[in-house]
Design a protein around this motif. Structure first.
Motif, PDB file in Angstrom:
ATOM      1  N   PRO A 178       0.925  -1.140  -0.004  1.00 26.77           N
ATOM      2  CA  PRO A 178       0.137   0.030  -0.061  1.00 26.77           C
ATOM      3  C   PRO A 178       0.934   1.213  -0.200  1.00 26.77           C
ATOM      4  O   PRO A 178       0.453   2.273  -0.796  1.00 26.77           O
ATOM      5  N   HIS A 179       1.961   1.435   0.934  1.00 24.06           N
ATOM      6  CA  HIS A 179       2.661   2.442   0.860  1.00 24.06           C
ATOM      7  C   HIS A 179       3.358   2.774  -0.367  1.00 24.06           C
ATOM      8  O   HIS A 179       3.593   3.970  -1.078  1.00 24.06           O
ATOM      9  N   GLU A 180       3.827   1.933  -1.330  1.00 22.17           N
ATOM     10  CA  GLU A 180       4.537   1.850  -2.481  1.00 22.17           C
ATOM     11  C   GLU A 180       3.425   2.387  -3.622  1.00 22.17           C
ATOM     12  O   GLU A 180       3.811   3.364  -4.387  1.00 22.17           O
ATOM     13  N   ARG A 181       2.127   1.872  -3.561  1.00 22.07           N
ATOM     14  CA  ARG A 181       0.993   2.196  -4.429  1.00 22.07           C
ATOM     15  C   ARG A 181       0.657   3.806  -4.154  1.00 22.07           C
ATOM     16  O   ARG A 181       0.645   4.660  -4.856  1.00 22.07           O
ATOM     17  N   MET A 182       0.785   4.244  -2.953  1.00 19.06           N
ATOM     18  CA  MET A 182       0.527   5.540  -2.353  1.00 19.06           C
ATOM     19  C   MET A 182       1.468   6.524  -3.057  1.00 19.06           C
ATOM     20  O   MET A 182       1.287   7.773  -3.438  1.00 19.06           O
ATOM     21  N   LEU A 183       2.688   6.295  -2.847  1.00 19.97           N
ATOM     22  CA  LEU A 183       3.805   6.885  -3.284  1.00 19.97           C
ATOM     23  C   LEU A 183       3.692   7.223  -4.638  1.00 19.97           C
ATOM     24  O   LEU A 183       4.002   8.306  -5.321  1.00 19.97           O
ATOM     25  N   GLY A 184       3.559   6.178  -5.467  1.00 21.32           N
ATOM     26  CA  GLY A 184       3.262   6.131  -6.772  1.00 21.32           C
ATOM     27  C   GLY A 184       2.042   7.060  -7.227  1.00 21.32           C
ATOM     28  O   GLY A 184       2.378   7.986  -8.077  1.00 21.32           O
ATOM     29  N   ALA A 185       1.167   7.308  -6.431  1.00 19.10           N
ATOM     30  CA  ALA A 185       0.001   7.960  -6.850  1.00 19.10           C
ATOM     31  C   ALA A 185       0.472   9.423  -6.400  1.00 19.10           C
ATOM     32  O   ALA A 185      -0.096  10.061  -6.969  1.00 19.10           O
ATOM     33  N   LEU A 186       0.918   9.703  -5.394  1.00 16.45           N
ATOM     34  CA  LEU A 186       1.610  11.109  -4.792  1.00 16.45           C
ATOM     35  C   LEU A 186       2.445  11.358  -5.973  1.00 16.45           C
ATOM     36  O   LEU A 186       2.460  12.718  -6.630  1.00 16.45           O
ATOM     37  N   ALA A 187       3.318  10.767  -6.652  1.00 18.55           N
ATOM     38  CA  ALA A 187       4.433  11.211  -7.690  1.00 18.55           C
ATOM     39  C   ALA A 187       3.700  11.451  -8.961  1.00 18.55           C
ATOM     40  O   ALA A 187       4.112  12.531  -9.638  1.00 18.55           O
ATOM     41  N   LEU A 232       3.600   9.776   8.068  1.00 16.20           N
ATOM     42  CA  LEU A 232       4.625  11.032   8.110  1.00 16.20           C
ATOM     43  C   LEU A 232       4.924  11.318   6.826  1.00 16.20           C
ATOM     44  O   LEU A 232       4.725  12.499   6.228  1.00 16.20           O
ATOM     45  N   GLU A 233       5.835  10.367   6.117  1.00 11.59           N
ATOM     46  CA  GLU A 233       6.063  10.493   4.746  1.00 11.59           C
ATOM     47  C   GLU A 233       4.909  10.936   3.716  1.00 11.59           C
ATOM     48  O   GLU A 233       5.035  11.872   2.952  1.00 11.59           O
ATOM     49  N   ILE A 234       3.645  10.235   3.917  1.00 11.78           N
ATOM     50  CA  ILE A 234       2.647  10.434   3.119  1.00 11.78           C
ATOM     51  C   ILE A 234       2.152  11.866   3.201  1.00 11.78           C
ATOM     52  O   ILE A 234       2.152  12.716   2.336  1.00 11.78           O
ATOM     53  N   PHE A 237       4.769  14.569   1.626  1.00  5.58           N
ATOM     54  CA  PHE A 237       4.462  14.996   0.210  1.00  5.58           C
ATOM     55  C   PHE A 237       2.995  15.397  -0.204  1.00  5.58           C
ATOM     56  O   PHE A 237       2.917  16.257  -1.094  1.00  5.58           O
ATOM     57  N   LEU A 238       2.099  15.179   0.701  1.00  6.94           N
ATOM     58  CA  LEU A 238       0.572  15.619   0.415  1.00  6.94           C
ATOM     59  C   LEU A 238       0.455  17.052   0.697  1.00  6.94           C
ATOM     60  O   LEU A 238      -0.133  17.688  -0.078  1.00  6.94           O
ATOM     61  N   LEU A 239       1.139  17.702   1.749  1.00  5.60           N
ATOM     62  CA  LEU A 239       0.805  19.145   2.015  1.00  5.60           C
ATOM     63  C   LEU A 239       1.345  19.913   1.128  1.00  5.60           C
ATOM     64  O   LEU A 239       0.456  20.897   0.469  1.00  5.60           O
ATOM     65  N   PRO A 240       2.537  19.787   0.572  1.00  3.62           N
ATOM     66  CA  PRO A 240       2.916  20.850  -0.698  1.00  3.62           C
ATOM     67  C   PRO A 240       2.068  20.840  -1.908  1.00  3.62           C
ATOM     68  O   PRO A 240       1.897  21.596  -2.540  1.00  3.62           O
ATOM     69  N   LEU A 241       1.790  19.433  -2.275  1.00  4.66           N
ATOM     70  CA  LEU A 241       0.777  19.386  -3.447  1.00  4.66           C
ATOM     71  C   LEU A 241      -0.404  19.929  -3.043  1.00  4.66           C
ATOM     72  O   LEU A 241      -0.976  20.573  -4.013  1.00  4.66           O
ATOM     73  N   ARG A 242      -1.276  19.876  -2.028  1.00  5.51           N
ATOM     74  CA  ARG A 242      -2.344  20.685  -1.579  1.00  5.51           C
ATOM     75  C   ARG A 242      -2.296  22.036  -1.770  1.00  5.51           C
ATOM     76  O   ARG A 242      -3.154  22.767  -2.479  1.00  5.51           O
ATOM     77  N   ASP A 243      -1.102  22.419  -1.463  1.00  4.29           N
ATOM     78  CA  ASP A 243      -0.900  23.724  -1.629  1.00  4.29           C
ATOM     79  C   ASP A 243      -0.625  24.250  -2.942  1.00  4.29           C
ATOM     80  O   ASP A 243      -1.129  25.300  -3.446  1.00  4.29           O
TER      81      ASP A 243
END
Length: 270
Positions: A178-187, A232-234, A237-243
């Motif tokens: 799941p964590h790898e899928r999440m990082l891929g979606a974030l990227a 924490l890692e998710i 990466f998510l906060l700067p994307l939201r901004d």
């Protein structure tokens, strides 16, 4: 979805959405024209020592490798943890935060060295989590890297970002954690928001990220892995994307805002 629990149904939807980008017609036409709204750097580079990096000392995962005048990516190192840290470029920010032009030039040199060796890098460099982190770190560093850079560097840099994005989009997510899928979606979301030329994929990428967040961030705000470090890692990466989405005046999917509402209190608890 009759007979499926809510969580099982969401998991199935997530798996189905994982394959959407890989169903795009081949060859996958993708060209990065420049920067759009790149998310800010995930964090300051203070974790790494810019001076040590400049002097050729690369210290990751409890191990130091000296470049000894050679390109660091040419060293054969058997430590997988060290290789993952080297190739995810989380240390790049330390050089750019130094505010010394010499460090920025050195950062460009390292990025160029990596690009020249992209076809013969160790397997760790292309693992989904490593590839995802590298793409996000490069996009965040892009304004500093291309600002004032020679035209040749800028063109090669954007070509590499396009290649890495295309490769990540083509990865199969069925066997990922799941964590790898999440990082891929974030990227993919960082790429489609941060890079000009990928606008046609943006809505799809943000939708996929929203679905992953709805499934992986539990009602109490924790991650399905129950790892505070993963959460924490998710969020980092998510906060700067939201901004960046907000600054671009783009609609923010409810799954993203809802995940942050659940996760931030849990992070404060930890």
């Amino acid at each position: 979805m009759t007979g499926l629990t809510g969580r099982a149904a969401r998991a199935l939807l997530a798996r189905l959405s994982d394959s959407v980008l890989r169903l795009l017609p081949r060859p996958f036409p993708l060209r990065v024209r420049g920067l759009a709204h790149p998310p800010a750097p995930v964090s300051a580079g203070g974790v790494h020592d810019a001076a040590a990096l400049y002097q050729g000392r690369f210290s990751f995962a409890g191990r130091t490798v000296e470049s000894d005048g050679r390109v660091i990516f040419d060293h054969e190192v058997s430590d997988s943890a060290w290789l993952r840290a080297l190739h995810d470029f989380g240390w790049l920010r330390a050089l750019l935060d130094s505010e010394r032009r010499l460090m920025t030039v050195f950062a460009r040199t390292l990025v160029g060295d990596w690009q020249e060796r992209a076809a013969r890098l160790p397997s760790e460099a292309m693992e989904p989590a490593v590839a995802s982190r590298r793409l996000m770190h490069w996009i965040a560093a892009a304004p500093a890297l291309v600002g004032g850079a020679p035209g040749g560097f800028e063109q090669a840099f954007f070509r590499s970002l396009a290649w890495q994005t295309r490769r990540l989009a083509r990865m199969s997510h069925r066997r990922m954690l799941p964590h790898e899928r999440m990082l891929g979606a974030l990227a993919m979301a960082h790429a489609t928001v941060g890079l000009a030329g990928l606008e046609s994929l943006r809505e799809q990428a943000l939708s996929r990220l929203s679905e992953e967040l709805e499934w992986q961030i539990l009602p109490d705000g924790g991650h399905v892995s129950r790892s505070p470090a993963v959460l924490l890692e998710i969020i980092a990466f998510l906060l700067p994307l939201r901004d960046a989405v907000s600054q671009a005046r783009l609609p923010l999917p409810q799954g993203i805002s809802g995940a942050l509402e659940r996760a931030l209190p849990m992070l404060r608890f930890f």
